[in-house]
Design a protein around this motif. Sequence first.
Motif, PDB file in Angstrom:
ATOM      1  N   UNK A 178      -0.727 -47.004 -17.698  1.00 36.36           N
ATOM      2  CA  UNK A 178       0.613 -47.573 -17.895  1.00 36.36           C
ATOM      3  C   UNK A 178       1.123 -47.284 -19.299  1.00 36.36           C
ATOM      4  N   UNK A 179       0.224 -47.364 -20.266  1.00 35.59           N
ATOM      5  CA  UNK A 179       0.625 -47.082 -21.649  1.00 35.59           C
ATOM      6  C   UNK A 179       1.077 -45.637 -21.799  1.00 35.59           C
ATOM      7  N   UNK A 180       0.361 -44.712 -21.149  1.00 37.21           N
ATOM      8  CA  UNK A 180       0.761 -43.302 -21.202  1.00 37.21           C
ATOM      9  C   UNK A 180       2.097 -43.077 -20.506  1.00 37.21           C
ATOM     10  N   UNK A 181       2.277 -43.688 -19.347  1.00 40.97           N
ATOM     11  CA  UNK A 181       3.513 -43.491 -18.592  1.00 40.97           C
ATOM     12  C   UNK A 181       4.718 -44.067 -19.330  1.00 40.97           C
ATOM     13  N   UNK A 182       4.489 -45.182 -20.047  1.00 41.02           N
ATOM     14  CA  UNK A 182       5.584 -45.829 -20.771  1.00 41.02           C
ATOM     15  C   UNK A 182       5.656 -45.405 -22.231  1.00 41.02           C
TER      16      UNK A 182
END
Length: 511
Positions: free
Chosen positions: A228-232
């Motif tokens: 999620x951190x990478x996607x956001x």
Amino acid sequence: MAALGNLRGRALSFVIGVVCALGFTLQGYDQAVANGLLTLDTFVKTFPEIDTIHTTGAQKEHNSTIQGTTVAIYEVGCAFGALSCSFIGDKLGRRKTIFLAGCIVIVGVIIQATPFALAQLIVGRVITGLGVGAFTATIPMYVSESVKAEGRGKMVLLEGFFAIGGVALASWLEFGMYYVKNNSANWRFPIAFQSFFALIVTSCILFLPESPRWLVRQDRMEDAAKTLARLEDTDGDSEAVALGLETIQQSLQDDHGSERSHNPFAFNDTRNFHRTMVAIGVNVIAQMTGINIITFYSDTIFETDLGYSGTTARIISGCLQIWQFLCAGLAVLLIDRFGRRRLLISAAFGMAVCQAGLAGLSSDLSNKSAASASLLFYFLGFFCFPIGLFLVPFMYAAEIAPLQTRAKVAAMSAGANWLFNFLLAEVTPVGFDNLGYKYYIIYACISAGGCVIFYFFCPETKGRSLEEIDEIFLQSKNAFDPVRIANEMPFHTDALATVEEKATKQHAEIV
């Protein structure tokens, strides 16, 4: 390839979309590649059992049946490949399933490009189909679970754009190879070329992140937070990521709270049976609009029925595919503007008009003017289908399914799509031989019925998170409720779309 592991935010979402779209290029390419081979002298000399050009009477009828089976057997492989994902999809995860499918495609293409007997060609088509079917069952689900709600439609429809690009590429590549006379390379090379796309997908997919929703379901919370951190493009410990994980977990808890939630056919609070039937039904209707009559057999129709030369028939087929490619690009722009429901209804209506027009103009093939005018409806069909019926059904099935059964529902929906694709490819040569122009009327009626079904039973999912779509069905009491509830339900912020805004607002309230 290591650079893929460092991508974040929009760049990462874009690369996920492109790599997965290359997988769908195979879906379009392999569907169309047989079309231009069936009338090649080198091909029918190698496989005389499927020669319908130089045969007549009972022999032609017999050969047309074998030809239909040879073309359609690929769809059977695709169906089984898609259905297998209902067993392996949740065990392996989205990425590993896609990687395995790509490896299977490569093996199938090698076998398919090197035969000297019909049996080997058929085996190669089945194995290739197993891999491509797994692609179609897994890729739309992987993209839907990994990208933001406002861009989900575009990313999935990008796959359709590439798939139809594969159809166009196959058509024009075969047109060029048509002039390579008396050499089997004119059909072996077009078949072998598709391995290029499978190699790219298998080389890249394991460097991309796994679906965060699948990771949460596997209770791999730390990995899900990193994804999620990478996607956001944010920190893994941020409130935004924590809120996103909480939303996904809450959706899973809602599913767990329902009896038999792992059964896609359960009559429970999450309406599993209802959602499964809608997902499968949309895919069946999409195929039964009859567009692949043209995709599979346009060269044969143009040469034998409309009287065009081999060169002219292939030019027309190639132009049809370029037209469809452009329309698929238009679909990418329309999907998040007009939504899934409107495109499904409009495309089905357009296909009904198209098939009715083809039936009328093909009723008297001795009238060359009317036969030539039928080309207008071929182009109309290739406008309508990519707009709302090519990739939208695959995406829609993944969107409306609960997380607990999403892999199973996506697999069954894709399998149904391929099985009816097989039915179409199998019966079309015999259908034309026995029914002539009346064969088109069947698909005109099915397309018209599809408009009605889409109108009453398919709620709009545009702009909604997968968890919001869950809520639409949770609030429904009967099969007609979801459309009404989707129209009335206010939009909430997507946990994977603008999760930072939610975290900021929550923080402000606490302060």
